[in-house]
Design a protein around this motif. Structure first.
Motif, PDB file in Angstrom:
ATOM      1  N   GLN A  39       3.273 -21.931 -43.076  1.00 46.77           N
ATOM      2  CA  GLN A  39       4.535 -21.639 -43.724  1.00 46.77           C
ATOM      3  C   GLN A  39       5.661 -21.959 -42.766  1.00 46.77           C
ATOM      4  O   GLN A  39       5.754 -21.355 -41.684  1.00 46.77           O
ATOM      5  CB  GLN A  39       4.611 -20.182 -44.175  1.00 46.77           C
ATOM      6  CG  GLN A  39       5.852 -19.880 -44.990  1.00 46.77           C
ATOM      7  CD  GLN A  39       5.784 -18.544 -45.699  1.00 46.77           C
ATOM      8  OE1 GLN A  39       5.031 -17.649 -45.306  1.00 46.77           O
ATOM      9  NE2 GLN A  39       6.551 -18.383 -46.758  1.00 46.77           N
ATOM     10  N   PRO A  41       9.868 -22.266 -42.040  1.00 45.20           N
ATOM     11  CA  PRO A  41      11.034 -21.479 -42.440  1.00 45.20           C
ATOM     12  C   PRO A  41      11.649 -22.003 -43.734  1.00 45.20           C
ATOM     13  O   PRO A  41      11.888 -23.203 -43.878  1.00 45.20           O
ATOM     14  CB  PRO A  41      11.992 -21.647 -41.265  1.00 45.20           C
ATOM     15  CG  PRO A  41      11.094 -21.931 -40.108  1.00 45.20           C
ATOM     16  CD  PRO A  41       9.962 -22.735 -40.662  1.00 45.20           C
ATOM     17  N   GLY A  42      11.861 -21.098 -44.672  1.00 41.30           N
ATOM     18  CA  GLY A  42      12.493 -21.469 -45.927  1.00 41.30           C
ATOM     19  C   GLY A  42      11.593 -22.169 -46.918  1.00 41.30           C
ATOM     20  O   GLY A  42      12.060 -22.607 -47.974  1.00 41.30           O
ATOM     21  N   LYS A  43      10.311 -22.283 -46.584  1.00 43.18           N
ATOM     22  CA  LYS A  43       9.386 -22.977 -47.468  1.00 43.18           C
ATOM     23  C   LYS A  43       8.246 -22.061 -47.871  1.00 43.18           C
ATOM     24  O   LYS A  43       7.970 -21.059 -47.221  1.00 43.18           O
ATOM     25  CB  LYS A  43       8.829 -24.228 -46.789  1.00 43.18           C
ATOM     26  CG  LYS A  43       9.874 -25.303 -46.520  1.00 43.18           C
ATOM     27  CD  LYS A  43       9.225 -26.572 -46.021  1.00 43.18           C
ATOM     28  CE  LYS A  43      10.241 -27.675 -45.836  1.00 43.18           C
ATOM     29  NZ  LYS A  43       9.617 -28.945 -45.376  1.00 43.18           N
ATOM     30  N   GLN A  44       7.561 -22.438 -48.948  1.00 43.43           N
ATOM     31  CA  GLN A  44       6.404 -21.673 -49.388  1.00 43.43           C
ATOM     32  C   GLN A  44       5.204 -21.985 -48.510  1.00 43.43           C
ATOM     33  O   GLN A  44       5.098 -23.065 -47.921  1.00 43.43           O
ATOM     34  CB  GLN A  44       6.087 -22.018 -50.849  1.00 43.43           C
ATOM     35  CG  GLN A  44       7.079 -21.460 -51.844  1.00 43.43           C
ATOM     36  CD  GLN A  44       6.597 -21.608 -53.275  1.00 43.43           C
ATOM     37  OE1 GLN A  44       5.887 -22.555 -53.610  1.00 43.43           O
ATOM     38  NE2 GLN A  44       6.962 -20.654 -54.120  1.00 43.43           N
ATOM     39  N   GLU A  88       7.681 -32.096 -38.575  1.00 44.61           N
ATOM     40  CA  GLU A  88       7.505 -31.354 -39.827  1.00 44.61           C
ATOM     41  C   GLU A  88       6.234 -30.511 -39.867  1.00 44.61           C
ATOM     42  O   GLU A  88       5.991 -29.802 -40.853  1.00 44.61           O
ATOM     43  CB  GLU A  88       7.536 -32.301 -41.030  1.00 44.61           C
ATOM     44  CG  GLU A  88       6.575 -33.470 -40.940  1.00 44.61           C
ATOM     45  CD  GLU A  88       7.235 -34.733 -40.407  1.00 44.61           C
ATOM     46  OE1 GLU A  88       8.050 -34.632 -39.467  1.00 44.61           O
ATOM     47  OE2 GLU A  88       6.908 -35.824 -40.935  1.00 44.61           O
TER      48      GLU A  88
END
Length: 115
Positions: A39, A41-44, A88
């Motif tokens: 996970q 930051p800010g993502k599922q 990423e």
């Protein structure tokens, strides 16, 4: 109490490698499907890779050819070898053990890819 303890995270430069480990206790490890999730930051949370009790593996498209999941049933441990790391790939990586309705999670380990 079932425990899944991850280790091996850290800071690495793009193109580098890390190997994550997840040691399980108080489960019949060999019978569980094991998975690595992440996970950012800010993502599922997303599935990265999983390995069945029989050793069949599958991977997210984003990591195919770069990451390898493996297991050592004698050590109750699942590994994630991560090569050619990219910016990423930065995320908290957690392992999951699943068998029927029994699902367990580790606490996660941070992987940061940065130059």
């Amino acid at each position: 109490q079932v425990q899944l303890v991850e280790s091996g995270g850290g800071l690495v430069q793009p193109g580098g490698s890390l190997r994550l480990s997840c040691a399980a206790s108080r489960i019949t490890f060999s019978m569980y499907r094991m998975g690595w999730y992440r996970q950012a930051p800010g993502k599922q949370r997303e599935l990265v890779a999983q390995i069945t009790s029989g050793g069949t593996t599958n991977y997210a498209d984003s990591v195919k050819g770069r990451f390898t999941i493996s297991r050592d049933n004698a050590k109750n441990t699942v590994y994630l070898q991560m090569n050619s790391l990219k910016l990423e790939d930065t995320a908290v990586y957690s392992c999951r053990a699943g068998r029927g309705g029994n699902i367990y999670w580790g606490q996660g380990t941070q992987v940061t890819v940065s130059s």
